[in-house]
Design a protein around this motif. Structure first.
Motif, short mmCIF file in Angstrom:
data_model
loop_
_atom_site.label_atom_id
_atom_site.label_comp_id
_atom_site.label_asym_id
_atom_site.label_seq_id
_atom_site.Cartn_x
_atom_site.Cartn_y
_atom_site.Cartn_z
N GLU A 1 0.82 -1.21 0.00
CA GLU A 1 0.00 0.00 0.00
C GLU A 1 0.86 1.26 0.00
O GLU A 1 0.55 2.24 -0.71
CB GLU A 1 -0.93 0.00 1.23
CG GLU A 1 -2.07 -1.00 1.17
CD GLU A 1 -1.60 -2.41 1.46
OE1 GLU A 1 -0.43 -2.59 1.87
OE2 GLU A 1 -2.41 -3.34 1.27
N ARG B 1 0.91 4.11 -2.89
CA ARG B 1 0.68 5.54 -2.63
C ARG B 1 1.82 6.38 -3.15
O ARG B 1 1.62 7.46 -3.72
CB ARG B 1 0.48 5.76 -1.13
CG ARG B 1 -0.86 5.28 -0.59
CD ARG B 1 -1.11 5.85 0.80
NE ARG B 1 -0.10 5.42 1.75
CZ ARG B 1 -0.19 4.32 2.48
NH1 ARG B 1 -1.25 3.53 2.38
NH2 ARG B 1 0.77 4.01 3.34
N ARG C 1 1.65 9.24 -6.02
CA ARG C 1 2.12 10.59 -5.76
C ARG C 1 3.16 11.02 -6.79
O ARG C 1 3.12 12.14 -7.31
CB ARG C 1 2.74 10.66 -4.35
CG ARG C 1 3.15 12.07 -3.93
CD ARG C 1 3.83 12.05 -2.57
NE ARG C 1 5.11 11.36 -2.61
CZ ARG C 1 6.24 11.94 -3.04
NH1 ARG C 1 6.23 13.18 -3.49
NH2 ARG C 1 7.37 11.26 -3.04
#
Length: 283
Positions: A57, A61, A65
């Motif tokens: 995870e 992320r 980003r």
């Protein structure tokens, strides 16, 4: 993640993104990438370049980003390149305008000298008239470009000055005058200047192909924006005439300027179902 394969694809993309951000490592290849053992009840864990372990995870992320940052950087770069291109085009246009006006002034001087040297009064008169017309064309050109840098322009006054010089240049008689009607309004220069070029082309077409009085009108659109129309007497355009399909240079120029201000070009009959009316709807 839906599968182990998809997870490792995401993980590898995260590693690639990290290595891309570090110049030295990117030049040497991918960073060190290690799969760490994990239980069935815990999420898969990876370790990049000796850093602390990270879960799927967190990698996902980070990847999202970085992707978002990359998109923003690309958009910023594209805007910067576009602004630079616009600046270059402005400089080139200003240089072109300067050379054009200098060349026109030289032609005026040569015609005037030739006219004064001629012993034929009729020839001298014709040369003087030609010099006057070129001078007027230069004034029209200056009108069209005079407001660069100005935030707003009083559009009706701008069009009246343009049409006044047009009448002089075309030597229009009382039955072929150019009348400006409608409201006065301050428009952004980015809209008013292309609109002036559009009016210039429409008036030229009206004088070339129409007869009688030419009327230029500026009105507020009852729904939204403004309506600029140029109409003339005489024969109208053929039924079904499509400006988008016209191969004439004048119509191409008109369409280009109308598109530049986000407008819409409409064609209809003039007053009393006579002649032709070109209308530009803009906001």
């Amino acid at each position: 993640m839906s599968s182990t394969v998809e997870f490792w694809e995401y993980a590898n993309e995260a590693v690639l993104s990290a290595s891309y951000a570090k110049t030295n490592e990117a030049e040497q290849g991918l960073l060190e990438f290690e799969h760490l053992p994990h239980s069935a009840d815990s999420p898969p864990v990876i370790k990049v370049d000796g850093q602390k372990p990270r879960t799927v995870e967190s990698c996902e992320r980070e990847l999202i980003r970085r992707r978002r940052t990359e998109i923003q950087l690309r958009e910023a770069l594209a805007r910067e390149e576009k602004d630079e291109l616009i600046r270059q085009m402005v400089v080139l246009r200003q240089e072109s305008d300067h050379r054009l006006l200098n060349g026109a002034q030289m032609i005026v001087s040569l015609l005037s000298l030739q006219g004064r040297a001629s012993k034929n009064a009729e020839v001298a008169s014709q040369l003087a008239a030609a010099a006057d017309r070129i001078t007027t064309m230069c004034r029209i050109h200056q009108h069209l470009n005079a407001f660069n840098g100005a935030p707003t322009i009083a559009i009706k006054q701008y069009l009246e000055e343009l049409c006044r010089d047009f009448s002089t240049m075309l030597s229009l008689g009382p039955d072929r005058s150019i009348v400006v009607e409608g409201i006065e309004s301050s428009l952004p220069a980015a809209t008013a200047i292309p609109l002036g070029f559009t009016a210039n082309e429409l008036i030229t077409n009206a004088a070339k192909y129409g007869t009688g009085r030419i009327t230029l009108s500026l009105e507020r659109n009852p729904k939204k924006g403004y309506l600029l129309s140029v109409s003339n007497d005489g024969p109208g355009l053929p039924e079904g005439f499509d400006p988008a399909g016209s191969k004439g240079l004048g119509m191409k120029i008109i369409r280009s300027f109308v598109e530049q201000i986000g407008g819409e070009l409409r064609i209809s009959r003039g007053d009393g179902n006579q002649g032709t009316r070109f209308t530009v709807l803009f906001f």
